[in-house]
Design a protein around this motif. Structure first.
Motif, mmCIF file in Angstrom:
data_model
loop_
_atom_site.group_PDB
_atom_site.id
_atom_site.type_symbol
_atom_site.label_atom_id
_atom_site.label_comp_id
_atom_site.label_asym_id
_atom_site.label_seq_id
_atom_site.Cartn_x
_atom_site.Cartn_y
_atom_site.Cartn_z
ATOM 1 N N ARG A 109 -14.781 -5.712 8.382
ATOM 2 C CA ARG A 109 -15.233 -4.989 7.179
ATOM 3 C C ARG A 109 -14.291 -3.797 6.906
ATOM 4 N N MET A 110 -13.873 -3.096 7.971
ATOM 5 C CA MET A 110 -12.962 -1.947 7.784
ATOM 6 C C MET A 110 -11.620 -2.433 7.227
ATOM 7 N N ARG A 111 -11.137 -3.572 7.760
ATOM 8 C CA ARG A 111 -9.852 -4.112 7.270
ATOM 9 C C ARG A 111 -9.951 -4.509 5.810
ATOM 10 N N MET A 112 -11.121 -5.006 5.412
ATOM 11 C CA MET A 112 -11.296 -5.392 4.005
ATOM 12 C C MET A 112 -11.320 -4.161 3.103
ATOM 13 N N LEU A 113 -11.902 -3.071 3.649
ATOM 14 C CA LEU A 113 -12.040 -1.866 2.817
ATOM 15 C C LEU A 113 -10.719 -1.126 2.636
ATOM 16 N N GLU A 114 -9.841 -1.218 3.625
ATOM 17 C CA GLU A 114 -8.616 -0.405 3.601
ATOM 18 C C GLU A 114 -7.806 -0.590 2.307
ATOM 19 N N PRO A 115 -7.481 -1.851 1.915
ATOM 20 C CA PRO A 115 -6.715 -1.992 0.664
ATOM 21 C C PRO A 115 -7.490 -1.542 -0.574
ATOM 22 N N VAL A 116 -8.828 -1.655 -0.507
ATOM 23 C CA VAL A 116 -9.643 -1.212 -1.653
ATOM 24 C C VAL A 116 -9.516 0.307 -1.788
ATOM 25 N N ILE A 117 -9.606 1.014 -0.656
ATOM 26 C CA ILE A 117 -9.488 2.484 -0.701
ATOM 27 C C ILE A 117 -8.081 2.860 -1.178
ATOM 28 N N GLU A 118 -7.072 2.148 -0.663
ATOM 29 C CA GLU A 118 -5.687 2.476 -1.066
ATOM 30 C C GLU A 118 -5.508 2.296 -2.571
#
Ligand code: HEM
Length: 403
Positions: A109-118
């Motif tokens: 879930r964290m890996r999925m969120l990282e590009p979204v936050i970027e």
């Protein structure tokens, strides 16, 4: 009223650290009549409390700081169905819920969120970079963590503004000294947000998504599935925990970087970002206090406290305790024990969002450093929301030269 020990006094809100240092030196565990709580200020004592959930219950962690008026109570009693699930829940109930929630904060879930936050961070910064100045608190630090946690939960983007307004009311009621009118308004919005969370959970039962809420429903390893009311209570709590904290930490960290002349150094050595983030969590934490209540008469650091004593654990003081941190008021990214701070709590309730918060801060700093050659803070003084726990400047006016 003992004004000298009022964490909500205006001079203390403006700068709590001299006040806390004085208590820590003179009477490290002390009763404050102003808030009817015992203030605990030494690092070792705060840590001891966090690590002993039998003697120190978390039940009051989310309770209103001051007793509510009858009308606000009546509104909440009629329609506010939230139940303790996480930060204000004790074992064994807490352990039953923490396990699946910790799994839902998965690496995937964290890996999925990282590009979204970027992507969102880039959109926000590119939206105002050419203007040369902005209120970074309002335009960057506020929206980004909110959009992040709402994406994680699965809330639709278009509801973001409404949800943010609801969360603001919880702050003053649970950690401040609100007027009767504020209490009544806040009780109404808390009920409205609770109903929103519940109907969102019911919708997710019918239409699963790729989000934390659906993960909690589909967790195959949980012996006793979570009820809709439990999941809605988790979602309600996360909406607040996930953004108010990080919003303030971002603002505190950016401010610390500029005020300590670290901008240029960071621009050329990004490996320092992790240490700067950690030192900002220690020296200017966004959560400066947390609460517990004693389950029995006991002593804390040698001071006797009765059963049912409400404790205000001063993280802001513990993080600057000279017994552990040399020259504690100094912002020093080189210090080797900054991670001993207690800003994420400790023990069975240790913050589940710590990794996400660090990731958000790192993304924001990196992207700002990419764009801004020089960053200046232009405000003439700062104001802080009147509450005992959450601390960050209400505005952070800055200007910059583009890289
Ligand atoms: C800089 C940002 C943050 C700070 C300073 C912070 C601080 C804290 C503190 C002090 C606690 C209580 C710990 C205890 O009682 O021992 C806590 C618990 C918690 N935090 Fe955070 N938090 C931050 C960000 C987040 C984020 C981004 C999320 C969610 C995405 C989050 C979710 C939680 C949850 C779920 C708990 C309850 C854990 C439990 O009771 O088992 N936090 N946090």
């Amino acid at each position: 009223m003992n004004h000298a020990l009022d964490p909500l006094a205006s001079d203390v809100l403006a700068d709590p650290y001299p006040f806390l240092a004085r208590i820590r030196e003179e009477t490290p565990v002390v009763y404050s009549e102003a808030i009817d709580m015992w203030i605990v200020t030494r690092h070792a004592d705060v840590e001891e409390v966090f690590l002993d959930p039998k003697r120190f219950s978390a039940a009051i962690a989310q309770a209103p700081l001051m007793p509510l008026c009858d009308e606000a109570m009546a509104i909440l009693k009629a329609d506010f169905g939230i139940q303790p699930v996480m930060s204000n829940f004790d074992p064994p109930g807490h352990s039953r819920i923490r396990r699946p929630l910790a799994r839902a904060f998965s690496t995937r879930r964290m890996r999925m969120l990282e590009p979204v936050i970027e992507r969102r961070c880039a959109e926000i910064l590119d939206g105002f970079a050419a203007d040369g100045s902005a209120d970074l608190a309002r335009e960057l630090c506020y929206p980004l963590p909110a959009l992040t946690i709402f994406t994680m939960i699965g809330f639709p983007d278009e509801d973001a503004d409404r949800i943010k307004a609801w969360c603001a009311d919880k702050l003053v009621v649970n950690w401040g000294r609100p007027s009767a009118e504020q209490q009544i308004n806040a009780a109404r919005t808390m009920v409205a947000f609770w109903k929103y969370c519940l109907s969102f959970v019911e919708r997710r039962r019918r239409e699963p998504g790729d989000d934390l809420t659906t993960d909690l429903m589909q967790d195959a390893d949980i012996p006793e599935p979570l009820t809709d009311r439990e999941i809605a209570s988790i979602v309600f709590g996360l909406s607040f925990a996930g953004h108010e904290t990080t919003t303030n930490q971002l603002a505190n960290c950016i401010r610390a970087v500029v005020e300590n002349d670290l901008w240029t150094r960071l621009r050329y050595d990004r490996s320092l970002i992790a240490a700067v983030t950690e030192e900002s969590l220690r020296q200017v934490s966004s959560v400066i206090a947390w609460r517990r209540i004693t389950t029995q008469a006991t002593t804390i650091g040698g001071t006797p406290v009765p059963e049912g004593a409400k404790l205000l654990l001063s993280l802001g003081s513990a993080n600057r305790d000279p017994a552990l941190f040399a020259d504690p008021d100094r912002f020093d990214p080189q210090r080797d024990n900054a991670r001993a701070h207690l800003s994420f709590g400790k023990g069975i309730h240790l913050c589940l969002g710590a990794h996400l918060a660090r990731m958000e801060i790192s993304i924001v700093l990196n992207q700002m450093l990419d764009r801004f050659d020089v960053l200046r803070l232009d405000g003439d003084g700062y104001t802080f929301p009147p509450n005992v726990a959450f601390r960050g400047p209400e505005t952070l006016t800055a200007s910059w030269d583009l890289a």
